[in-house]
Design a protein around this motif. Structure first.
Motif, PDB file in Angstrom:
ATOM      1  N   THR B  49       1.078  -1.378   0.014  1.00  0.00           N
ATOM      2  CA  THR B  49       0.169  -0.138   0.358  1.00  0.00           C
ATOM      3  C   THR B  49       0.907   1.027  -0.172  1.00  0.00           C
ATOM      4  OG1 THR B  49       0.149  -0.599   2.237  1.00  0.00           O
ATOM      5  CG2 THR B  49      -1.998  -1.365   1.364  1.00  0.00           C
ATOM      6  N   PRO B  50       0.151   2.543  -0.573  1.00  0.00           N
ATOM      7  CA  PRO B  50       1.717   3.590  -1.042  1.00  0.00           C
ATOM      8  C   PRO B  50       2.127   4.156   0.570  1.00  0.00           C
ATOM      9  CG  PRO B  50      -0.598   3.769  -2.325  1.00  0.00           C
ATOM     10  CD  PRO B  50      -1.205   2.458  -1.008  1.00  0.00           C
ATOM     11  N   GLU B  51       1.698   3.579   1.147  1.00  0.00           N
ATOM     12  CA  GLU B  51       2.289   4.346   2.757  1.00  0.00           C
ATOM     13  C   GLU B  51       3.307   3.454   3.436  1.00  0.00           C
ATOM     14  OE1 GLU B  51      -1.071   3.460   2.895  1.00  0.00           O
ATOM     15  OE2 GLU B  51      -1.504   1.564   4.494  1.00  0.00           O
ATOM     16  N   SER B  53       5.610   2.561   1.403  1.00  0.00           N
ATOM     17  CA  SER B  53       6.507   3.821   0.524  1.00  0.00           C
ATOM     18  C   SER B  53       7.884   4.482   1.322  1.00  0.00           C
ATOM     19  CB  SER B  53       6.755   4.804  -0.353  1.00  0.00           C
ATOM     20  OG  SER B  53       5.404   5.110   0.300  1.00  0.00           O
ATOM     21  N   LEU B  54       7.582   4.364   2.964  1.00  0.00           N
ATOM     22  CA  LEU B  54       8.359   5.618   3.506  1.00  0.00           C
ATOM     23  C   LEU B  54       8.831   4.388   4.263  1.00  0.00           C
ATOM     24  CD1 LEU B  54       5.627   7.864   4.456  1.00  0.00           C
ATOM     25  CD2 LEU B  54       7.103   8.619   3.623  1.00  0.00           C
ATOM     26  N   ASP B  55       8.590   3.302   4.298  1.00  0.00           N
ATOM     27  CA  ASP B  55       9.390   2.462   5.125  1.00  0.00           C
ATOM     28  C   ASP B  55      10.611   2.557   4.299  1.00  0.00           C
ATOM     29  OD1 ASP B  55       8.056   1.415   7.624  1.00  0.00           O
ATOM     30  OD2 ASP B  55       6.890   1.118   6.186  1.00  0.00           O
ATOM     31  N   LEU B  94       0.116   2.293 -12.120  1.00  0.00           N
ATOM     32  CA  LEU B  94      -0.545   2.517 -10.652  1.00  0.00           C
ATOM     33  C   LEU B  94      -1.907   3.132 -10.752  1.00  0.00           C
ATOM     34  CD1 LEU B  94       2.512   5.458  -9.706  1.00  0.00           C
ATOM     35  CD2 LEU B  94       2.179   2.652  -9.117  1.00  0.00           C
ATOM     36  N   THR B  95      -2.660   1.766 -10.911  1.00  0.00           N
ATOM     37  CA  THR B  95      -4.126   1.854 -10.735  1.00  0.00           C
ATOM     38  C   THR B  95      -5.032   2.263  -9.427  1.00  0.00           C
ATOM     39  OG1 THR B  95      -3.692   0.206 -11.694  1.00  0.00           O
ATOM     40  CG2 THR B  95      -4.401   1.490 -13.144  1.00  0.00           C
ATOM     41  N   GLY B  96      -4.631   1.051  -8.500  1.00  0.00           N
ATOM     42  CA  GLY B  96      -4.902   0.422  -7.448  1.00  0.00           C
ATOM     43  C   GLY B  96      -4.930   1.444  -5.421  1.00  0.00           C
ATOM     44  N   HIS B  97      -4.813   1.136  -5.108  1.00  0.00           N
ATOM     45  CA  HIS B  97      -4.192   1.310  -3.922  1.00  0.00           C
ATOM     46  C   HIS B  97      -3.475   0.334  -3.347  1.00  0.00           C
ATOM     47  CE1 HIS B  97      -8.533  -0.121  -2.195  1.00  0.00           C
ATOM     48  NE2 HIS B  97      -7.804  -0.867  -1.588  1.00  0.00           N
ATOM     49  N   LEU B  99      -0.202  -2.087  -4.323  1.00  0.00           N
ATOM     50  CA  LEU B  99       0.667  -1.692  -5.870  1.00  0.00           C
ATOM     51  C   LEU B  99       1.677  -3.261  -5.964  1.00  0.00           C
ATOM     52  CD1 LEU B  99       1.707   1.619  -4.083  1.00  0.00           C
ATOM     53  CD2 LEU B  99       0.187   1.352  -5.959  1.00  0.00           C
ATOM     54  N   ALA B 106       8.150   4.072  -7.206  1.00  0.00           N
ATOM     55  CA  ALA B 106       7.493   4.931  -7.424  1.00  0.00           C
ATOM     56  C   ALA B 106       7.036   5.684  -6.977  1.00  0.00           C
ATOM     57  CB  ALA B 106       6.314   4.533  -8.817  1.00  0.00           C
ATOM     58  N   PHE B 107       6.082   5.615  -5.130  1.00  0.00           N
ATOM     59  CA  PHE B 107       5.706   6.107  -4.576  1.00  0.00           C
ATOM     60  C   PHE B 107       6.524   6.484  -3.949  1.00  0.00           C
ATOM     61  CE2 PHE B 107       1.488   5.243  -5.718  1.00  0.00           C
ATOM     62  CZ  PHE B 107       0.158   6.114  -4.806  1.00  0.00           C
ATOM     63  N   LEU B 110       8.461   9.868  -4.502  1.00  0.00           N
ATOM     64  CA  LEU B 110       7.684  10.897  -4.108  1.00  0.00           C
ATOM     65  C   LEU B 110       8.239  11.545  -3.275  1.00  0.00           C
ATOM     66  CD1 LEU B 110       3.736  10.545  -3.689  1.00  0.00           C
ATOM     67  CD2 LEU B 110       5.169  12.147  -5.104  1.00  0.00           C
ATOM     68  N   PHE B 111       9.318  10.767  -2.335  1.00  0.00           N
ATOM     69  CA  PHE B 111       9.843  12.228  -1.408  1.00  0.00           C
ATOM     70  C   PHE B 111      11.106  11.966  -1.395  1.00  0.00           C
ATOM     71  CE2 PHE B 111       5.778   9.857   0.638  1.00  0.00           C
ATOM     72  CZ  PHE B 111       5.090  10.351   1.021  1.00  0.00           C
TER      73      PHE B 111
END
Lengths: 477, 159
Positions: B49-51, B53-55, B94-97, B99, B106-107, B110-111
Motif C-alpha cells: 500500500t502507498p504508505e 513507501s516510507l518504510d 499505478l491504478t489501485g491502492h 501496488l 514509484a511512490f 515522491l519523497f
C-alpha cells in the motif's frame, strides 16, 4: 424506447458493484440501481463458532477497516462476559478507533477521491488516478500518504500489526501501550495537524468551484442516524443512538444501542446482495431512508468537543440551509476532514493522560449473558455486531449491520440524482460515468464489509434498449 | 560494485498466510531472518500500500528485496526461484491502492529521488486455497530461495 445503462463494476471503492440506469421512452433516467454482486456469508458460517474467535474472524471481512469489526465484536463479547473493561483498555480502544478514522478517511479523501476532486471529473481516466495525482500534485499525494501512515503506524504500535491485529478481545485488550510508543505517536502529531490544515484549505477552495457537484451529487432530504455522546458530543466508540430528519428534528434520542433493532429494519431486494436497512417507524423504506457516516455524525452531534473541530463544525453547519442539517452527500468529503481533525485532537488529549500507559488492560470472566450487542462508529458509519450464544459461548445467531448497507438506499438515490443531471442521449460520456461513480465514492462504500465480499477494480458499462439489445458498451481497467 | 551488509537490506514479504502458497513470502522472510540474523529487516504485509513507501527510505537501507510468490506457469515467470531487479513503475502502472513492487518504488520517489535498489525474489506457488500449509512444491522452493538470496547477498557483500 426505454433503455438500461450498466456500469460494471464501479472503481476506486472497496469491493465489486455495478450500476444500472433505466431510461424511459424520452431518454431520461427514471430508475437507478446500485447492484452489489458478491456474497461471502459470514453471518451464516460464523454460527457454531465461539464468541472469543469473533474479533479475529470478522476482522478478515475487510483489509481497510478491520479495526471497526474487531472493536464492535469485542464490545459484543464484553456484554456476553458481563464485565466493565479496565479504564486503560477503554482508552486504548478509543485510540485505536480514532487511528482507524484517520487512516481510512485519509485514504478516501487523498488517494481514492483526490484524483476526481483535484484533477477534474472530465480528465482522461488514463491519467485521472493515483499515478496522475503523483505527477500533477506530488505534495498533495505525499500528504495523503503521510497522514494515512500516521494512522496505520498508530494501529501497528497498539496491536503489533497494521491490518488484522487481534489485539482487542472480549474483556479488554491484549497488550498495553508502552511509554516509548506513546512518545513516538506524540512526536508524529504536529506533522499530522499541519497536513490536515493544508487539506482543509484545499478543500474549501475546491468547494468554491464545485457548486454543480454539491447540488447534484446526492443532495436530497433523508434521515440521519448514528451515535452521539450522552452529552450530545461527537462520538465514535460509545454513547447512544440518535435519529434526525432533514429538518433537524430528533425522531430518536438517547436510545440505548442494544435497542437498535427497534429503529433499524432490514429488507432485501432480489437484484443486490447488499441489504436495505431503513428507519423502522417510517411508512416505507423510501421514507425511512437514512444516512450514516461522517456527514450524519456531524449533523447529529450538538458539538464536537475539541476546539479545532468545533470551529470547523460551525463552518460546516453553514452549508445547511437555514440552519438545517447538511444534506449534500458531496460534503461527506469535508466531514471526513473534520473527523480527522477531531481524531487528532482526541489522540493528542488522550496520549497526555497517565491512564493511557496503564498496564491493567483486561478483565477475565466466562459467559454470563446470552446476548451481546457491540456498536461503534466505523469510518463509514454505525456498525452493529449482534451475537446470541449458548451456555458455552457458541454462537447460535449473529447479525452484522454494516455502515455501507445502511447507506444503500441513499447511494441509490444519489446515483439517480446524478444520472438525471448528467446522462444525455445514447452515448456514454466518460465524464458522466465518472460522476456517477464519484457519487458513490462520496459515501466511501466498503462493499467488502457490507456483503463481506472481495473486491475487483475494472469497469464495464453497457447501454441496452427496452428490448434488452446492446446499444453501446465501454470498458476500462 | 557498491558493498552492503545484511543490515542494509530490507525484506518486504508479501502474502496472506491463510491462503496456502500465497503465504510463502512471509514464511521465506522468517527463514531468511533466522539464517542471516535479526539485523536483516523484514516487513510482512498482505499487500503493498502507498504508505509503505516510507518504510523503504530508512537511512541504512541500500537494497529492498520484495519476497513474493508467483503462480506456477504464469506468463513472464520462470518455473523456479528467481531474483530480478525492480525499477520504479511508469505512471500508467499505478491504478489501485494496492501496488506492485515497482509501483511502491514509484511512490517512494515522491519523497526521495535517491532510492534503494529494488529486487524481487519470487518462488512458484501451486495452491492458493484457504489453509496455512504450503504445498510440497512451494516448500521445496523455499530452500532454493534461501540459497538464491545467499548468492545474491554474496554478490553484494563480502561475507
Amino acid at each position: 424506447m426505454s433503455r438500461t445503462i450498466i456500469i460494471d463494476p464501479v472503481t476506486r471503492i472497496e469491493g465489486h458493484a455495478k450500476i444500472s440506469l433505466q431510461l424511459n421512452d424520452e431518454g431520461r433516467v427514471d430508475q437507478a440501481r446500485f447492484h452489489v454482486t458478491e456474497l461471502r456469508g459470514f453471518e451464516r458460517f460464523c454460527e457454531g463458532r465461539s464468541f472469543w474467535e469473533m474479533p479475529g474472524i470478522t476482522a478478515r471481512i475487510c483489509g481497510i477497516c478491520p479495526v471497526s469489526h474487531i472493536l464492535a465484536s469485542s464490545k459484543a463479547g464484553d456484554q456476553i462476559l458481563g464485565v466493565d473493561i479496565p479504564e486503560t483498555a477503554h482508552v486504548l480502544r478509543r485510540l485505536m478507533n480514532w487511528a482507524q478514522l484517520v487512516q481510512s478517511h485519509a485514504l478516501s479523501f487523498f488517494l481514492l477521491s483526490g484524483p476526481d476532486l483535484f484533477m477534474g471529473m472530465d480528465t482522461d481516466p488514463a491519467t485521472r488516478n493515483m499515478a496522475g495525482l503523483l505527477a500533477s500534485d506530488p505534495g498533495f499525494a505525499r500528504d495523503g500518504i503521510r497522514l494515512r501512515r500516521f494512522g496505520q503506524e498508530m494501529i501497528r504500535l497498539l496491536s503489533e500489526k497494521s491490518i488484522h491485529g487481534a489485539w482487542s478481545v472480549p474483556g479488554g485488550v491484549r497488550t498495553p501501550l508502552s511509554e516509548q510508543g506513546r512518545q513516538t505517536l506524540l512526536a508524529q502529531l504536529p506533522e499530522a495537524f499541519e497536513i490536515l490544515e493544508r487539506a482543509l484549505d484545499r478543500h474549501k477552495n475546491l468547494l468554491e468551484r464545485m457548486g454543480d457537484e454539491v447540488l447534484n451529487y446526492g443532495d436530497f432530504p433523508s434521515l440521519f442516524m448514528g451515535l452521539v455522546g450522552t452529552d450530545g458530543s461527537l462520538e465514535h466508540y460509545d454513547g447512544v443512538l440518535r435519529v434526525m430528519d432533514s429538518q433537524g428534528r430528533l425522531l430518536e434520542d438517547a436510545l440505548p444501542t442494544d435497542r437498535y433493532a427497534d429503529v433499524v429494519q432490514e429488507t432485501a431486494e432480489n437484484w443486490s446482495y447488499l441489504k436495505f436497512p431503513h428507519y423502522a417507524a417510517a411508512s416505507s423504506p423510501r421514507e425511512g431512508m437514512y444516512r450514516v457516516g461522517p456527514l450524519a455524525r456531524l449533523n447529529l452531534c450538538d458539538f464536537a468537543g475539541t476546539p479545532k473541530a468545533d470551529r470547523e463544525l460551525r463552518q460546516f453547519r453553514r452549508l445547511g440551509e437555514h440552519g438545517r442539517p447538511v444534506t449534500a452527500s458531496f460534503h461527506y468529503h469535508y466531514a471526513r476532514l473534520i473527523e480527522i481533525l477531531f481524531s487528532l485532537e482526541k489522540i493528542e488529549e488522550t496520549l497526555a493522560a497517565p491512564v493511557v500507559t496503564g498496564t491493567h488492560v483486561r478483565s477475565n470472566a466466562g459467559v454470563n449473558r446470552k446476548r451481546g450487542i457491540g456498536v461503534t462508529e466505523a469510518p463509514r458509519g454505525t456498525l452493529f455486531h449482534d451475537y446470541e450464544v449458548d451456555d458455552n459461548g457458541v454462537l447460535q445467531r449473529l447479525n452484522l449491520v454494516i455502515a455501507t448497507g445502511q447507506n444503500n438506499l441513499a447511494m441509490n438515490e444519489t446515483i439517480l440524482q446524478i444520472a438525471k443531471e448528467y446522462v444525455r442521449g445514447n452515448q456514454l460520456q466518460e465524464g458522466m460515468l465518472n460522476r456517477v461513480e464519484h457519487g458513490i465514492r462520496t459515501f466511501d462504500p466498503c462493499l467488502s464489509c457490507s456483503t463481506h465480499a472481495a473486491g475487483q477494480m475494472p469497469i464495464r458499462i453497457e447501454l441496452f434498449d427496452g428490448q434488452g439489445r446492446l446499444l453501446d458498451a465501454k470498458m476500462r481497467s | 560494485m557498491q558493498k552492503c551488509d545484511p543490515e542494509s537490506v530490507l525484506l518486504v514479504a508479501c502474502g496472506n498466510t491463510l491462503r496456502s502458497d500465497d503465504g510463502a513470502g512471509p514464511v521465506l522472510g522468517d527463514r531468511l531472518v533466522r539464517r542471516f540474523g535479526p539485523g536483516l529487516g523484514c516487513l510482512k504485509v498482505h499487500q503493498l500500500t502507498p504508505e509503505l513507501s516510507l518504510d523503504l527510505l530508512g537511512e541504512s537501507v541500500k537494497d529492498v528485496v520484495f519476497l513474493d510468490v508467483h503462480q506456477q506457469g504464469s506468463k513472464g515467470y520462470c518455473t523456479s526461484v528467481e531474483i530480478l531487479p525492480v525499477h520504479p513503475a511508469a505512471p500508467g502502472d499505478l491504478t489501485g491502492h494496492h501496488l506492485s513492487p515497482s509501483g511502491l518504488l514509484a511512490f517512494a520517489r515522491l519523497f526521495q529521488q535517491d532510492l534503494p535498489k529494488g529486487w524481487l525474489l519470487t518462488v512458484p506457488g501451486w495452491s492458493f486455497e484457504f489453509g496455512e500449509q504450503l504445498s510440497p512444491g512451494a516448500r521445496d522452493s523455499l530452500k532454493r530461495a534461501e540459497d538464491c538470496f545467499y548468492l545474491w547477498l554474496q554478490s553484494r557483500i563480502d561475507l
